[in-house]
Design a protein around this motif. Sequence first.
Motif: not given
Length: 273
Positions: A120-124, A173-182
């Motif tokens: 995952w990464q930050r979008g605009p 945060s981006v980290t939150d998304f990465a934890k939920r959908i790894p």
Amino acid sequence: MTRATGRAQAPGCEARRRTTRPRGTALLAAALVLTGCTSAPDTAKPGDTAPATSPSAGGTQATADLATPPGRPFPSAEPTGGSLKLSAIRQGGLDYDPVPSPEALAGRMPIVAGGVVDGWQRGPTLGVLPGDPPVPYVLMRVRITHPLKGVRTTPSLRGGVLFIEFDRPYEESVTDFAKRIPVGVRVLVFGRERPPYEMGVRSPGDPLPDGVKVIGVHPQGLVLEDPRLVRQKAERTLVGGREPLTGGSRAAWLEPGTMDEMIDRLRRFGFSE
């Protein structure tokens, strides 16, 4: 007409705005919705598998008989008890005409591909007018493993990675998304390149590779395979991303039990590269 349970996504084809979006961004949401999409009424019956246009046959309809085997009950809802946390990408509301089967949606969308979450990464971060709050996005990177339609003919996908855009709530945060959908979760994407942003870009986010374009997905256009259900060797392991998979007139979405079965179904309808 069905109300999507996912958060309103600007690139969601065949979807229409249901309510005025908070944060003063109604103009932004309207400007970002893709144009040129078609819709069809939800008229299929449970077990029907409407033929899709085969991309490899020049418009010839596929004829494979993929109906649920006799005696097998029609699923009515996606499986529960998995490990994926999908609430962040399901927030919001859109009205759209649901598509009755995976092959029918594949016939409408220019890009169909199976893959795995690569990160995952930050979008605009966008803004409409001075004084409006910023509108941040997050991008899911998907490494393509099964090109099914439009991948090899789309220059922006030559790197073999899809960048899928989702609205990012302020508190996430981006980290939150990465934890939920790894990383490593298998996904199936039905999408299209999103048009350039027409409103102000306050921050571009993490850079994309040269020539890459963000991909927008249909409200039904993201299917994931839940890792916990796979480990449990459950008969059915698939869940919807932006909207839950449902039964009724859309029971065809629940007939494939695993990602391999879903991909095989699409290939038997002629979607393969």
